[in-house]
Structure formats: C-alpha cells, structure tokens
Design a protein around this motif. Structure first.
Motif, short mmCIF file in Angstrom:
data_model
loop_
_atom_site.label_atom_id
_atom_site.label_comp_id
_atom_site.label_asym_id
_atom_site.label_seq_id
_atom_site.Cartn_x
_atom_site.Cartn_y
_atom_site.Cartn_z
N ALA A 40 0.84 -1.21 0.00
CA ALA A 40 0.00 0.00 0.00
C ALA A 40 0.87 1.25 0.00
O ALA A 40 0.61 2.19 -0.76
CB ALA A 40 -0.93 -0.01 1.21
N PHE A 41 1.89 1.27 0.85
CA PHE A 41 2.75 2.45 0.88
C PHE A 41 3.46 2.64 -0.45
O PHE A 41 3.48 3.74 -1.01
CB PHE A 41 3.78 2.36 2.00
N LEU A 42 4.07 1.58 -0.98
CA LEU A 42 4.83 1.71 -2.23
C LEU A 42 3.93 2.17 -3.37
O LEU A 42 4.33 3.03 -4.17
CB LEU A 42 5.48 0.37 -2.58
N GLY A 43 2.74 1.60 -3.47
CA GLY A 43 1.85 1.97 -4.56
C GLY A 43 1.47 3.44 -4.53
O GLY A 43 1.63 4.16 -5.52
N TRP A 44 0.96 3.90 -3.39
CA TRP A 44 0.51 5.30 -3.31
C TRP A 44 1.68 6.27 -3.31
O TRP A 44 1.58 7.35 -3.90
CB TRP A 44 -0.37 5.50 -2.08
N PHE A 45 2.80 5.89 -2.70
CA PHE A 45 3.97 6.77 -2.72
C PHE A 45 4.45 6.99 -4.15
O PHE A 45 4.67 8.14 -4.58
CB PHE A 45 5.10 6.18 -1.88
N TYR A 46 4.64 5.93 -4.91
CA TYR A 46 5.17 6.09 -6.26
C TYR A 46 4.16 6.74 -7.21
O TYR A 46 4.56 7.36 -8.20
CB TYR A 46 5.67 4.75 -6.81
N LEU A 47 2.88 6.62 -6.91
CA LEU A 47 1.89 7.35 -7.70
C LEU A 47 2.06 8.85 -7.51
O LEU A 47 2.14 9.61 -8.49
CB LEU A 47 0.47 6.93 -7.29
N PHE A 48 2.12 9.31 -6.26
CA PHE A 48 2.29 10.74 -6.00
C PHE A 48 3.67 11.24 -6.44
O PHE A 48 3.82 12.37 -6.90
CB PHE A 48 2.07 11.03 -4.52
N ASP A 49 4.68 10.37 -6.30
CA ASP A 49 6.04 10.76 -6.67
C ASP A 49 6.19 10.97 -8.17
O ASP A 49 7.12 11.64 -8.62
CB ASP A 49 7.01 9.66 -6.19
N ALA A 50 5.28 10.40 -8.95
CA ALA A 50 5.39 10.47 -10.41
C ALA A 50 4.87 11.78 -10.99
O ALA A 50 4.89 11.96 -12.21
CB ALA A 50 4.63 9.30 -11.04
N ILE A 51 4.42 12.69 -10.15
CA ILE A 51 3.77 13.90 -10.66
C ILE A 51 4.76 15.04 -10.90
O ILE A 51 4.82 15.64 -11.99
CB ILE A 51 2.66 14.36 -9.69
N ALA A 52 5.57 15.37 -9.90
CA ALA A 52 6.29 16.64 -9.90
C ALA A 52 7.33 16.77 -11.01
O ALA A 52 7.35 17.78 -11.74
CB ALA A 52 6.96 16.86 -8.54
N MET A 53 8.21 15.78 -11.17
CA MET A 53 9.31 15.95 -12.12
C MET A 53 8.85 15.97 -13.58
O MET A 53 9.34 16.79 -14.36
CB MET A 53 10.37 14.88 -11.89
N PRO A 54 7.91 15.11 -14.01
CA PRO A 54 7.40 15.27 -15.38
C PRO A 54 6.76 16.64 -15.61
O PRO A 54 6.92 17.22 -16.68
CB PRO A 54 6.38 14.12 -15.51
N VAL A 55 6.04 17.14 -14.60
CA VAL A 55 5.44 18.47 -14.74
C VAL A 55 6.53 19.54 -14.84
O VAL A 55 6.46 20.44 -15.68
CB VAL A 55 4.50 18.77 -13.55
N LEU A 56 7.57 19.45 -13.98
CA LEU A 56 8.66 20.41 -14.04
C LEU A 56 9.38 20.35 -15.38
O LEU A 56 9.75 21.38 -15.95
CB LEU A 56 9.66 20.14 -12.91
N PHE A 57 9.58 19.15 -15.90
CA PHE A 57 10.20 19.00 -17.23
C PHE A 57 9.38 19.73 -18.28
O PHE A 57 9.93 20.46 -19.12
CB PHE A 57 10.32 17.51 -17.58
N CYS A 58 8.06 19.56 -18.26
CA CYS A 58 7.21 20.23 -19.24
C CYS A 58 7.24 21.74 -19.09
O CYS A 58 7.18 22.49 -20.09
CB CYS A 58 5.78 19.71 -19.12
N LEU A 59 7.34 22.23 -17.86
CA LEU A 59 7.38 23.67 -17.63
C LEU A 59 8.70 24.29 -18.06
O LEU A 59 8.74 25.44 -18.50
CB LEU A 59 7.13 23.97 -16.14
N ARG A 60 9.80 23.54 -17.93
CA ARG A 60 11.14 24.09 -18.18
C ARG A 60 11.64 23.85 -19.60
O ARG A 60 12.66 24.41 -19.98
CB ARG A 60 12.13 23.48 -17.19
#
Length: 280
Positions: A172-192
C-alpha cells in the motif's frame, strides 16, 4: 531472521544500486528528462500495487503528500547539484549530510534507539564520507546545493520511515507513494522545456532515463521497506556505503580520478558498515 536483520539486509541491497542510479543521472545530457523517466518508471510499479491496495486514510494521505513534496524538492536540487559539481564530490557531501541529520532526527523525532556500536559505525561512515567530500573541489554555490540536497535527503528519509510504519502494508505504501512521486518531475520537465522539443528530448534520454529509473527502484524500494523494520539512521548509514561504488562509477563512467585519500576514506565507510552489521 529477526525484523531488524531483515531491515539491515534490505539497506545493504539498496546500497548496491544507489550509486548506479545517481551516476546515470549525472551522466545523462538532459537531467530533467532523465528525472522524468525515473518517475515514470516508478509509476509503472505503482499502478498494479494501488489496484490491490486500500485507499489511504486522511492521516496517511497527509504523510504521503509530504513525502512526495520532499522528494520533488530533493530531485530538483539534485539536478542542480550535478550540473555544478563532480559526482565524486557532490554525492558524498549530500549523502553524508543526510546521514548525520537522519540519524539525529530518528533519535529525536521517531524515538529510535541506536546501540552504541551502531553509533560508532554511523560515525565512522560519516567521517569517511565527509573526508571524501573535503577532498573535492567545489565552489560556494555547488557546496550549498550539495548540502541542501543532504538536508532534503534527511527530510524525506524521516518522512518515509514514519509513513511506511503507518501504512497498512508495504504494498500500500509503495503503490501510493510512487503514484504521487510520479507527478512533480514530469510536470517540471514540461514547464522548463519548450513544447516543440519535449518529445525529442525524452526520446534522446530514454535509454539512460529508463536505466536510471530501474536503478532507482532497485535502490529505493529495499530502503523504503527497510525503514519499516530498522532505525532510519542505521538504514541510511548502510545505504551510504554506496559511496564506494560511486568512486568506481566516477572513475570508469564519468572520467573522474579519485586520489589515494579518497580510497582510504572509502575504506572507513566499508569498516563502518561492518561495525553496524556486527552490532545489530
């Protein structure tokens, strides 16, 4: 095998992959693109796990969001640090700072008890790591970024340890952690990065990014599980034996040339790991 021994074994396994994952980030051309691939690789792990896991309750959700924010900040700082610094210098400073703060935070904030023998092992590893860092040549900006990366390493380690122990299961921890972790850096890549060149940049870094992502999972999943069974400071101390592999990676892949004193300091790190395991 008792639970703490399991945690120590997982931490040692994590050390084997940590240096490889960081070396791939350092070696890549567009480090934001590589970080985006690392997060997407984590998402591939998350999706099947969240299908079979319950929704997190409000308290766990808060800690998962804090973990994702701490990791995102760490990843952004890591990109900047590897732009400015040699891998053989930045990696030890970041990891050494994080190790000292995690050990202290685990004692003060999580109520973890660390036996005197393991305290000595942590100290020996810290001295070795900081000696390697001292031998590197870094400007003030590079030093500040490396130290800040270490502070975030300690921050996310303590948050992860607490959240992993709160979660109903490892999956449960690994699943939800890696789901939330997958958001920020792809978004930052698209912004930069310019819209017209994003796809080409991702294609160019696909191989390095995927390898870094696999290495990151192999390094961090065992560490996350280890936090459930062993003190966070001890887990991170064993993980930091990856400095030995970082010196080898810097020499072979990145063209860096660690001197004799670097290897002496690395031997102190290995000795500290032996002390920690012996005192467990």
């Amino acid at each position: 095998m008792n639970t703490e021994a399991l945690g120590l074994g997982l931490a040692a396994l994590s050390a084997l992959s940590t240096a490889f994952a960081h070396a791939m980030v350092k070696a890549g051309g567009d480090k934001l693109a590589i970080q985006a691939w690392v997060r997407l690789t984590g998402l591939a792990l998350a999706l099947p796990l969240i299908v079979v896991s319950p929704l997190p309750d409000a308290q766990l959700l808060l800690w998962l969001l804090l973990a994702a924010a701490a990791h995102a900040t760490y990843q952004a700082l890591l990109v900047g640090s590897y732009h400015l610094n040699d891998f053989a210098a930045a990696f030890p400073i970041a990891r050494g700072t994080g190790l000292l703060l995690t050990a202290g935070g685990g004692l003060l904030l999580l109520g973890e008890a660390v036996p005197p023998g393991q305290v000595f092992g942590i100290a020996l590893i810290s001295v070795g790591i900081l000696a390697i860092a001292r031998l590197g040549r870094m400007g003030r900006a590079g030093m500040a970024l490396a130290i800040a990366t270490g502070v975030l390493t300690a921050t996310y380690s303590l948050i992860d340890a607490h959240a992993m122990r709160m979660a109903p299961s490892v999956a449960a921890f690994l699943g939800w952690f890696y789901l939330f972790d997958a958001i920020a850096m792809p978004v930052l890549f698209c912004l930069r990065r310019p819209a017209g060149s994003r796809a080409a940049m991702l294609r160019a870094e696909r191989r390095a990014g995927t390898l870094a992502g696999i290495g990151s999972l192999a390094a961090f999943v065992p560490a996350l599980i280890a936090y459930r069974y062993a003190p966070a400071g001890v887990v991170n101390a064993l993980r930091e034996t990856s400095i030995l592999l970082a010196l080898v990676a810097g020499r072979i892949w990145l063209g860096e040339r660690p001197g004799g004193w670097h290897w002496i300091a690395a031997a102190a790190i290995a000795g500290g790991a032996v002390v920690i395991v012996a005192a467990a």
